[in-house]
Design a protein around this motif. Structure first.
Motif, mmCIF file in Angstrom:
data_model
loop_
_atom_site.group_PDB
_atom_site.id
_atom_site.type_symbol
_atom_site.label_atom_id
_atom_site.label_comp_id
_atom_site.label_asym_id
_atom_site.label_seq_id
_atom_site.Cartn_x
_atom_site.Cartn_y
_atom_site.Cartn_z
ATOM 1 N N THR A 112 -0.596 7.886 0.863
ATOM 2 C CA THR A 112 -1.770 7.265 1.459
ATOM 3 C C THR A 112 -1.730 7.505 2.963
ATOM 4 N N SER A 113 -2.893 7.548 3.606
ATOM 5 C CA SER A 113 -3.006 7.832 5.028
ATOM 6 C C SER A 113 -2.397 9.210 5.316
ATOM 7 N N TRP A 163 -8.072 5.363 5.729
ATOM 8 C CA TRP A 163 -8.569 4.757 4.479
ATOM 9 C C TRP A 163 -8.638 5.844 3.386
ATOM 10 N N LYS A 164 -7.453 6.301 2.943
ATOM 11 C CA LYS A 164 -7.415 7.423 2.011
ATOM 12 C C LYS A 164 -6.134 7.395 1.198
ATOM 13 N N ASP A 165 -6.252 7.727 -0.091
ATOM 14 C CA ASP A 165 -5.110 8.026 -0.946
ATOM 15 C C ASP A 165 -5.190 9.499 -1.329
ATOM 16 N N TYR A 166 -4.065 10.107 -1.685
ATOM 17 C CA TYR A 166 -4.105 11.532 -2.029
ATOM 18 C C TYR A 166 -2.965 11.902 -2.966
ATOM 19 N N VAL A 173 0.821 -1.215 0.000
ATOM 20 C CA VAL A 173 0.000 0.000 0.000
ATOM 21 C C VAL A 173 0.850 1.257 0.000
ATOM 22 N N TYR A 200 -11.213 8.400 -1.338
ATOM 23 C CA TYR A 200 -11.621 7.443 -0.315
ATOM 24 C C TYR A 200 -12.325 6.270 -0.989
ATOM 25 N N GLY A 256 -1.525 2.100 -2.802
ATOM 26 C CA GLY A 256 -2.563 2.818 -2.067
ATOM 27 C C GLY A 256 -3.696 1.917 -1.607
ATOM 28 N N VAL A 257 -4.657 2.543 -0.933
ATOM 29 C CA VAL A 257 -5.844 1.805 -0.495
ATOM 30 C C VAL A 257 -6.624 1.311 -1.709
ATOM 31 N N ASN A 278 -8.129 14.175 -2.641
ATOM 32 C CA ASN A 278 -8.244 13.035 -1.734
ATOM 33 C C ASN A 278 -9.201 12.013 -2.319
#
Length: 365
Positions: A132-133, A144-147, A15, A215, A21-22, A213
């Motif tokens: 992520t996070s 529980w996030k990618d950005y 991840v 989710y 990532g998530v 972001n």
């Protein structure tokens, strides 16, 4: 082939380190929440216990007109109590807002290797970071996030370094938002007894950053959070949320919005933007304005996107309560500090409510 997500090291490598990532984890066919993402019960979001924020959005087109004073009062009241409010007629074209949401979904749907080139340890530019996070290495439970995060210095560097898939629409979002930000800061500062010159506001919004972001859908949202409890460290944040919702704000003191300690959901309003008071405004106002502690819930039905613009002073700027406010109050709640020191503290720790402000708070004991 995806690794076993029951193994913490394998999950972290897949991840975080490898940039999947998530979303990559969810796309592999995940049907349960891995242990690494399970929040302790005290951090989980019970949507049934949270009340909905029922205040209508503030119409910014009335600033400068016959209703200016009333609209200014609404802005000040929200900044003094909840630290969050929604605005319409803000000057950002509605079709641009829709395009931003579509573009964000398209970007996060790209193959992992196209996004992973912007990971902090390999990105060819310090202006762009994919992750992520928040601080995965420090978190007891991951978010529980990618950005994707894009720092703005000038148009030329943004055009050169920002990902081409999202560059133009993100830059236009930033350009069209800044007039609104300046108007809001003028209202907030004037209420403190300060006559802000353009140069003063320039300092407060010198540094700008656009994030997207993402989710992904979650097998069990009750066990996770998209973003943990925190306040934003900057001046003002402008947030575009999609129609799914999931943003919650904590009430700091008893007010018209609810009782101290309650969580309020900020429901999406079509064509509206969310304004979020940051830590720097709380410090400048000597605590009159409240930076908002907030968090984000995940969803099991549809992936969610949000697109914030963060504004803040330059890292070398010195920040302290405004002299006009301190003189009126007769005391100061926060010591003077260099923003770079605050940022270092903020980004060195996992999200933990408004604990970051303790770094500059003067103890009254």
């Amino acid at each position: 082939m995806a690794p076993s997500f029951d193994d913490g090291n394998s999950l972290f490598n897949f991840v975080v380190r490898d940039g999947n990532g998530v979303k990559g984890m969810v796309d592999s066919g995940l049907s349960t929440v891995p242990q690494a993402y399970m929040q302790p019960p005290i951090e989980r979001i019970d949507k049934d216990r949270a009340r909905k924020h029922g205040q209508p959005p503030i119409d910014l087109s009335k600033l400068g007109g016959p209703e200016h004073d009333e609209v200014a009062k609404q802005i000040v009241r929200a900044a003094e109590s909840l630290g969050f409010f929604q605005v319409v007629n803000h000057g950002v074209p509605v079709d641009l807002l829709e395009s931003l949401k579509d573009t964000a979904h398209d970007f996060f749907s790209l193959p992992a290797e196209k996004k992973a080139v912007y990971r902090a340890d390999v990105s060819q530019t310090p202006l762009v970071k994919y992750g992520t996070s928040f601080v995965p290495q420090k978190e007891k439970a991951l978010e529980w996030k990618d950005y994707i995060s894009m720092q703005y210095t000038n148009d030329a560097e943004a055009l050169q370094h920002w990902p081409e898939e999202i560059r133009d629409v993100s830059l236009e979002y930033l350009r069209t938002s800044m007039s609104m930000v300046r108007k809001l800061l003028q209202v907030l500062l004037e209420n403190l007894g300060v006559k802000p010159e353009d140069s003063m506001i320039d300092v407060l919004v010198d540094k700008k950053m656009v994030n997207m972001n993402y989710y992904p859908t979650c097998p069990n949202p009750d066990l996770t959070v998209g973003v943990g409890r925190h306040s934003d460290m900057g001046t003002l944040t402008i947030l575009l949320q999609d129609g799914i919702g999931g943003l919650y704000v904590k009430i700091e003191d008893d007010s018209e919005f609810g009782k101290k300690g309650e969580w309020v959901e900020i429901p999406p309003i079509p064509s509206a933007l969310v304004i979020n008071v940051g830590d720097m405004v709380q410090v400048l106002s000597n605590g009159k304005y409240k930076s908002a502690e907030h968090r984000v819930r995940t969803t099991s039905t549809k992936s969610r996107v949000s697109i914030p613009i963060f504004t803040m002073p330059n890292a070398t700027a010195k920040v302290a309560p405004l002299p006009e406010v301190v003189e009126k109050d007769g005391n100061t709640l926060y010591k003077e500090f260099v923003l770079a020191d605050y940022m270092k503290n903020f980004f060195s720790n996992a999200h933990d409510g408004k604990k970051s402000l303790d770094f500059v708070k003067i103890n009254s004991s």
